[in-house]
Design a protein around this motif. Structure first.
Motif, PDB file in Angstrom:
ATOM      1  N   PRO A 319       5.985 -13.953   3.241  1.00 41.35           N
ATOM      2  CA  PRO A 319       4.456 -14.390   2.625  1.00 41.35           C
ATOM      3  C   PRO A 319       4.610 -14.616   1.274  1.00 41.35           C
ATOM      4  CG  PRO A 319       4.266 -12.861   4.475  1.00 41.35           C
ATOM      5  CD  PRO A 319       5.593 -12.804   4.106  1.00 41.35           C
ATOM      6  N   ALA A 320       5.164 -13.374   0.664  1.00 44.68           N
ATOM      7  CA  ALA A 320       5.043 -13.799  -1.049  1.00 44.68           C
ATOM      8  C   ALA A 320       6.166 -12.507  -1.388  1.00 44.68           C
ATOM      9  CB  ALA A 320       3.675 -13.067  -1.531  1.00 44.68           C
ATOM     10  N   GLN A 321       6.571 -13.074  -2.544  1.00 41.15           N
ATOM     11  CA  GLN A 321       7.617 -12.273  -3.407  1.00 41.15           C
ATOM     12  C   GLN A 321       6.777 -11.318  -4.540  1.00 41.15           C
ATOM     13  OE1 GLN A 321      11.170 -14.107  -4.465  1.00 41.15           O
ATOM     14  NE2 GLN A 321      11.296 -15.012  -2.480  1.00 41.15           N
ATOM     15  N   PHE A 322       6.878 -10.005  -4.738  1.00 42.81           N
ATOM     16  CA  PHE A 322       6.115  -9.464  -5.755  1.00 42.81           C
ATOM     17  C   PHE A 322       7.368  -8.908  -6.640  1.00 42.81           C
ATOM     18  CE2 PHE A 322       3.988  -9.167  -1.744  1.00 42.81           C
ATOM     19  CZ  PHE A 322       2.439  -9.279  -2.184  1.00 42.81           C
ATOM     20  N   PHE A 323       7.056  -8.892  -7.987  1.00 41.71           N
ATOM     21  CA  PHE A 323       7.798  -8.471  -9.053  1.00 41.71           C
ATOM     22  C   PHE A 323       6.995  -7.632  -9.717  1.00 41.71           C
ATOM     23  CE2 PHE A 323       9.161 -12.844  -8.023  1.00 41.71           C
ATOM     24  CZ  PHE A 323      10.541 -12.413  -7.621  1.00 41.71           C
TER      25      PHE A 323
END
Length: 355
Positions: A319-323
């Motif tokens: 659903p999303a990529q978090f950095f």
């Protein structure tokens, strides 16, 4: 001289206990133990066996199906949940491979469900998870589309195993992507029935389509095809029809699915089950896949790789990529994550999807 695996395969023609995952799991374990006791090394179950196929979407308007969707979403299975852990433990104890159709849930959403096939190894490991790429027709009302991360063939002691779910066996590119990986044992899982037209009109002949698609893949790939289909029992029809006689007739008169095992020439090497639950068996000898490759080898000499260029995206989607630049909680004095949580976050980072 090279030797080729020989083994017995089993295809389960069975119905789940609708919306009752624990009861369906018990039934699956009983069938696995029975098949293993009869000498099967690879045991295949139908599409969405844990724990229901959404046949109601083919006979009711979407506004009338919320109750069914709620129950289905509430009975989903997590890939790292207790149901899969039990199946993995049983596979390891019996030394068998298990192909299981599940309604896969996710911690990311209560309402996201994938139509997933899971292949469990004889050591208890999860060898592959394939989410159906495109739910077919009215199935889109229930299931989310999958990605290409499960378009894989697994090399095992019984052969190179691949699997597709129901209508995907019509998709020539999906099938070719498995053939191109050296697939010689294919698993096709199907629904119990698939209503498409009103009463009195010629509809979708599910049995005919299964025989055609499964036979074509076996013949084209010169491989064995294990077909495991669902069964729709009277109590499920009663539940779905809600005392509506027209809906009951539509479910009762829709063509039934079939389970069988096919050889490299596309013909059945087992009995065929249609009208009752049970298990069919087939003796598989992969040496039979060799000579037919002389005639047509679509992933070898009988192709033009200079003319055709097939590319497959197997990147897992999330659903999303978090950095994050760091862990603000640790610097603020909050204790580090426990070992299990750390492992799960690491798995999420590595795979881009649920661990």
């Amino acid at each position: 001289m090279k030797t080729y695996p020989k083994f017995k395969a089993a295809a389960c023609h069975a119905a789940p206990v609708y919306f009752d995952t624990p009861a369906t799991l018990e039934k699956a374990c009983d069938m696995i133990i029975e098949a293993a006791g009869n000498g099967a090394s690879l045991i295949a179950f139908p599409e969405a066996f844990l724990s229901c196929f959404p046949v109601w979407s083919g006979v009711w308007a979407p506004v009338d199906t919320h109750e069914f969707f709620f129950k289905m979403a509430s009975s989903t299975v997590l890939i790292d949940g207790p149901e899969m852990a039990r199946l993995r433990s049983l596979a390891k104890r019996l030394g068998v491979f298990i192909s299981m159709g599940i309604n896969e849930g996710t911690p990311n959403s209560f309402g996201c469900i994938w139509d997933t096939n899971v292949l469990i190894g004889d050591d208890g490991s999860i060898l592959n998870r394939h989410r159906k790429l495109v739910p077919t027709h009215w199935e889109k009302l229930t299931w989310a589309p999958g990605d290409g991360s499960g378009l894989r063939v697994v090399d095992t002691r019984v052969g190179r195993i691949g699997a597709l779910v129901c209508g995907e066996n019509t998709n020539s590119l999906a099938r070719y992507s498995l053939l191109a990986q050296g697939e010689n044992v294919h698993i096709s899982s199907f629904s119990p029935r698939w209503p498409t037209h009103p009463l009195g009109e010629a509809g979708y002949d599910l049995e005919a389509s299964i025989r055609l698609r499964a036979g074509a893949h076996a013949f084209e790939g010169k491989l064995f095809n294990i077909v495991s289909s669902g069964f729709l029992p009277p109590e499920a029809i009663e539940m779905v029809c809600r005392d509506n006689p027209q809906v009951r007739r539509l479910l009762e008169e829709s063509p039934k699915s079939v389970s069988m095992i096919l050889g490299p020439d596309g013909t059945a090497i087992s009995e065929t089950l249609r009208d009752e639950e049970g298990i069919v068996y087939g003796d598989i000898d992969l040496a039979r896949c060799v000579v037919p490759k002389q005639f047509q080898d679509v992933v070898g000499y009988y192709n033009r790789f200079d003319v055709f260029d097939v590319k497959v995206n197997r990147r897992a989607l999330a659903p999303a990529q978090f950095f994050d630049s760091g862990d603000p909680y640790t610097s603020a004095g909050v204790p580090d994550l426990v070992e299990g949580e750390t492992s799960r976050l690491a798995a999420l980072t590595l795979t881009g999807s649920e661990a």
